[in-house]
Design a protein around this motif. Structure first.
Motif, PDB file in Angstrom:
ATOM      1  N   PRO A   1       0.782  -1.244   0.000  1.00  0.00           N
ATOM      2  CA  PRO A   1       0.000   0.000   0.000  1.00  0.00           C
ATOM      3  C   PRO A   1       0.810   1.289   0.000  1.00  0.00           C
ATOM      4  O   PRO A   1       0.479   2.230  -0.718  1.00  0.00           O
ATOM      5  CB  PRO A   1      -0.843  -0.134   1.283  1.00  0.00           C
ATOM      6  N   SER A   2       1.876   1.357   0.795  1.00  0.00           N
ATOM      7  CA  SER A   2       2.643   2.603   0.863  1.00  0.00           C
ATOM      8  C   SER A   2       3.410   2.885  -0.417  1.00  0.00           C
ATOM      9  O   SER A   2       3.907   4.000  -0.624  1.00  0.00           O
ATOM     10  CB  SER A   2       3.613   2.552   2.044  1.00  0.00           C
ATOM     11  N   ARG A   3       3.497   1.900  -1.290  1.00  0.00           N
ATOM     12  CA  ARG A   3       4.200   2.075  -2.557  1.00  0.00           C
ATOM     13  C   ARG A   3       3.246   2.540  -3.661  1.00  0.00           C
ATOM     14  O   ARG A   3       3.669   2.903  -4.751  1.00  0.00           O
ATOM     15  CB  ARG A   3       4.865   0.754  -2.950  1.00  0.00           C
ATOM     16  N   GLN A   4       1.953   2.535  -3.371  1.00  0.00           N
ATOM     17  CA  GLN A   4       0.949   2.850  -4.385  1.00  0.00           C
ATOM     18  C   GLN A   4       0.530   4.324  -4.349  1.00  0.00           C
ATOM     19  O   GLN A   4       0.416   4.928  -3.286  1.00  0.00           O
ATOM     20  CB  GLN A   4      -0.304   1.997  -4.168  1.00  0.00           C
ATOM     21  N   SER A   5       0.304   4.862  -5.512  1.00  0.00           N
ATOM     22  CA  SER A   5      -0.313   6.177  -5.661  1.00  0.00           C
ATOM     23  C   SER A   5      -1.505   6.000  -6.579  1.00  0.00           C
ATOM     24  O   SER A   5      -1.361   5.539  -7.716  1.00  0.00           O
ATOM     25  CB  SER A   5       0.669   7.178  -6.261  1.00  0.00           C
TER      26      SER A   5
ATOM     27  N   HIS B   1       2.442  10.283   6.439  1.00  0.00           N
ATOM     28  CA  HIS B   1       2.773   9.047   5.738  1.00  0.00           C
ATOM     29  C   HIS B   1       3.800   8.273   6.550  1.00  0.00           C
ATOM     30  O   HIS B   1       4.695   8.848   7.154  1.00  0.00           O
ATOM     31  CB  HIS B   1       3.328   9.344   4.349  1.00  0.00           C
ATOM     32  N   GLY B   2       3.671   6.949   6.552  1.00  0.00           N
ATOM     33  CA  GLY B   2       4.547   6.129   7.368  1.00  0.00           C
ATOM     34  C   GLY B   2       5.847   5.738   6.706  1.00  0.00           C
ATOM     35  O   GLY B   2       6.702   5.136   7.341  1.00  0.00           O
ATOM     36  N   THR B   3       5.997   6.065   5.424  1.00  0.00           N
ATOM     37  CA  THR B   3       7.201   5.681   4.698  1.00  0.00           C
ATOM     38  C   THR B   3       7.679   6.821   3.808  1.00  0.00           C
ATOM     39  O   THR B   3       6.986   7.821   3.619  1.00  0.00           O
ATOM     40  CB  THR B   3       6.942   4.455   3.809  1.00  0.00           C
ATOM     41  N   MET B   4       8.883   6.638   3.266  1.00  0.00           N
ATOM     42  CA  MET B   4       9.444   7.596   2.318  1.00  0.00           C
ATOM     43  C   MET B   4      10.076   6.812   1.173  1.00  0.00           C
ATOM     44  O   MET B   4      10.694   5.767   1.404  1.00  0.00           O
ATOM     45  CB  MET B   4      10.498   8.481   2.998  1.00  0.00           C
TER      46      MET B   4
END
Length: 311
Positions: A48-52, A156-159
């Motif tokens: 999920p955090s990799r998706q836009s 956001h939880g990631t970068m």
């Protein structure tokens, strides 16, 4: 009894327009975060955090908290997917960005072998300002680490990994460059001696305290939740009174701290780092200032983005 109308979500590649996934019977109360989780089941490599996800290939990315039925779509929604690339959690980001400069500077301060000529290995500078600069630099990044862990709240939880790499090159590179000159055996102390050092130190301490105070104030404001959203205002803490004049006093204090350190050390690389930081923080401050003025009709007209009465 009303009948629930389910949605259908078609996800296309934003570049090729190729269909990647078609989700049936999606609950209308589902969030974008829920849809990302469903998409992840079909494509495990795209967590999920990799998706836009966007409604338009050239539009803004949808927020994870956006609800499907509140979006301007019919019962069949078309979304466009873009891969943000590998992501890292904030813990690794902080270790990379802040501990790196902290340790790199200390390597130069203790004059590890092969940095300068061999005869200067593990020697100490005779100038007190060199040690003072090391304390200030170390304090600044230790403070950043503490704020990151205990104070800041992130949306956001990631970068993205590529962003981390770019930031590390910037922070690590400048840390090595300014440390090389400040700790160099041929370093020349400031022109006006102790007076220049002491006044700069006082300004540095005040700016660091001010920056920390602003971060605490912003953290308390965010802690009230999105329903009570309001713009930041001065409190009883005198350091927050800069809110009377600027929208982002945390950036004002941050720039002030680096300008103070550049005057204290009379070192060009430090001044350049402060100047580039000022340019970037001015861009951020203008963006936040614009958001505040657009969102709040009663936003104070006296406030400027970063410099009182000027900018």
């Amino acid at each position: 009894m009303s009948r629930t109308i389910f949605f259908e979500v078609e996800i296309l590649d934003s570049r090729t327009k190729e269909q990647l996934c078609f989700l049936e019977k999606v609950d209308p109360h589902s969030t974008i975060g829920d849809i990302k989780s469903l998409f992840h089941k079909s494509y495990p490599k795209w967590y999920p955090s990799r998706q836009s996800l966007k409604l338009d290939p050239k539009g803004k990315a949808l927020r994870d908290e956006d609800v499907l039925q509140s979006l301007p779509v019919g019962t069949t929604a078309t979304m466009y997917f873009r891969d943000l690339g590998p992501q890292l959690g904030w813990t690794m980001v902080f270790l990379a960005e802040y501990i790196g400069p902290l340790l790199i500077y200390l390597l130069f301060y203790f004059r590890m072998p092969y940095i300068y000529t061999h005869k200067y290995a593990f020697t100490a500078s005779p100038h007190p300002v060199v040690s003072l600069a090391c304390v200030c630099h170390s304090f600044h990044y230790i403070k950043r680490l503490i704020e990151t862990i205990f104070v800041h709240r992130f949306s956001h939880g990631t970068m993205p990994l590529r962003t981390i790499a770019r930031n590390c090159v910037y922070y690590w590179g400048f840390s090595a460059w300014l440390a090389y000159y400040i700790n160099h055996p041929l370093y020349t102390p400031p022109s006006y001696g102790e007076m220049q050092v002491n006044y700069s130190l006082a300004a540095f301490v005040l700016c660091e305290a001010g920056n920390f105070s602003i971060h605490l104030t912003l953290n308390n404001l965010r802690g009230e939740g999105p329903r009570s959203r309001r713009f930041p205002s001065p409190t009883k803490n005198p350091f927050t009174w800069l809110f009377f004049f600027v929208s982002c006093p945390n950036y004002t204090y941050e720039v002030g701290a680096w300008v103070s350190l550049s005057i204290m050390t009379q070192c060009v690389p430090v001044a350049l780092f402060a100047f580039l930081g000022f340019i970037q923080m001015t861009i951020w401050a203008k963006g936040k200032h614009k958001t505040y003025t657009r969102e709040f009709k009663d936003y104070p007209n006296l406030r400027m983005p970063i410099l009182p009465f000027i900018l």
